[in-house]
Enzyme design. Sequence first.
Site, mmCIF file in Angstrom:
data_model
loop_
_atom_site.group_PDB
_atom_site.id
_atom_site.type_symbol
_atom_site.label_atom_id
_atom_site.label_comp_id
_atom_site.label_asym_id
_atom_site.label_seq_id
_atom_site.Cartn_x
_atom_site.Cartn_y
_atom_site.Cartn_z
ATOM 1 N N CYS A 1 27.318 12.032 -7.013
ATOM 2 C CA CYS A 1 27.263 10.946 -8.006
ATOM 3 C C CYS A 1 27.853 9.611 -7.542
ATOM 4 O O CYS A 1 27.169 8.594 -7.537
ATOM 5 C CB CYS A 1 27.970 11.392 -9.291
ATOM 6 S SG CYS A 1 27.066 12.674 -10.184
ATOM 7 N N ILE A 2 29.126 9.588 -7.194
ATOM 8 C CA ILE A 2 29.817 8.316 -6.983
ATOM 9 C C ILE A 2 29.230 7.484 -5.834
ATOM 10 O O ILE A 2 29.083 6.273 -5.974
ATOM 11 C CB ILE A 2 31.328 8.552 -6.759
ATOM 12 C CG1 ILE A 2 31.918 9.265 -7.978
ATOM 13 C CG2 ILE A 2 32.048 7.224 -6.556
ATOM 14 C CD1 ILE A 2 33.384 9.610 -7.845
#
Length: 472
Positions: free
Chosen positions: A310-311
């Site tokens: 995600c990040i």
Amino acid sequence: MWQEDREKYTGLYCERKTKIRINTGTTLNREVETVSRLKKELVSKIEDKKAKLGVVGLGYVGLPLAVEKAKAGYKVIGFDVQSKKVKLVNEGHNYIGDIVDSDLEKLVESGSLKATTDFSFVEDVDVVSVCVPTPLDRYKQPDISYVVNSAKSIAKYLHRGMLVVLESTTYPGTTEEVLKPILEESGLKCGEDFFLAFSPERVDPGNKKFKTKNTPKVVGGCTKECTEVAATLYRNILEGEIYTVSSPAVAEMEKILENVFRNINIGLANEMAILCKRMGIDVWEVIDAAKTKPYGFMPFYPGPGLGGHCIPLDPSYLSWKAKEYDYHTKLIETSGEINDLMPEFVVDNAMKLLNEHKKAMNGAKVLIMGMAYKKDIDDLRESPSLKVIDHLEKNGAEVIINDPYIPKFKYKGKVYYTIDWEEVIDESDIVIITTDHSCYDYEGIAERAKIIYDTRNATKNVKNNRDKIHKL
């Protein structure tokens, strides 16, 4: 190819939106009554645990969700294009760290959960959740081909009164601009014949406190009825709060905001680390001091780079979408540049430490401790350790790997194996700690290592041999 699909379906959607539908009052009332009836029937099946649920994609998001659905008392079918995953699930063999092995085994044995590669079984389910990967391509643009292909497979067997929920992280607009038009090619209309919503996954591998079961869930449907049906589903499965928003786009954007927030603040912490290094200040001590403030400050920590699905990826979804609105996301892209710089920064500093000990990086034996992108998990996705290895080998280093959670892995065509650190630490010229696994004996490592470069502040409690330890 996915870009062509997106343009095709977006155009189809816009064309439909511009058509004027002329309804008599009777027809309109009939449509409202039909939607109300379909909603009531599906809600009743969900609340009575009679609804059959499907999950497309049996990875880090999909399999835990399928398990929680089955544990809540539903019959669940998992769909995946990888026959290996399907076989493992049907044999009750778990491959996801956050799932209790015995839970999966019991659910499979009881018939509550099964998996298949055959998407024709979609016609047997009342609800299907899409939990497929949404990676970036080589140009750092969103690749939603998995979402598009899943939607096409579902559309073939879509039936009236069905709920479809997209959980894959993606850019704002995907549910309504891409998924909805594909599903409507079935001849059924969203909000009239079937329900569609977006509810972003919130999976944090290795988190001991928050799992799929108790993490709050955000839900945004294409219509009010879509939102209500999807919210009912999750309220009957999860323990966390179900928070509804006005549209799928809001839910899609909030997920992006969550990870952009972390990306930017980690970028700030990394930039502080770079500056503190030049100024001879311990950045870890600075952060510890700053977090004593009871308001207005939240601690984020530097490291060798960003990892996980995600990040590192989500900000790129937003930056790409922003260009459609003639906006350049300066802050997001700057933080990304800083975070992408960190693996090289780590190797440069390791090189300087070796030089101080009259040793060149070329030909040096470097022991990398920790390959997973965060502590105490076996997840290698986007791990910064991979880029650290890349930079080390380009500078002629002989890289030795240790990670108790990852016995072997393949990177750029080469297979790496974990070697017991106790067997190789004495011959290693430098130890670089890239993942702070709790199981490591940091006192023992400090006792035997020649030089330690700690990128995670993992050795903060080591009392002896502090002169060997150098921190990011």
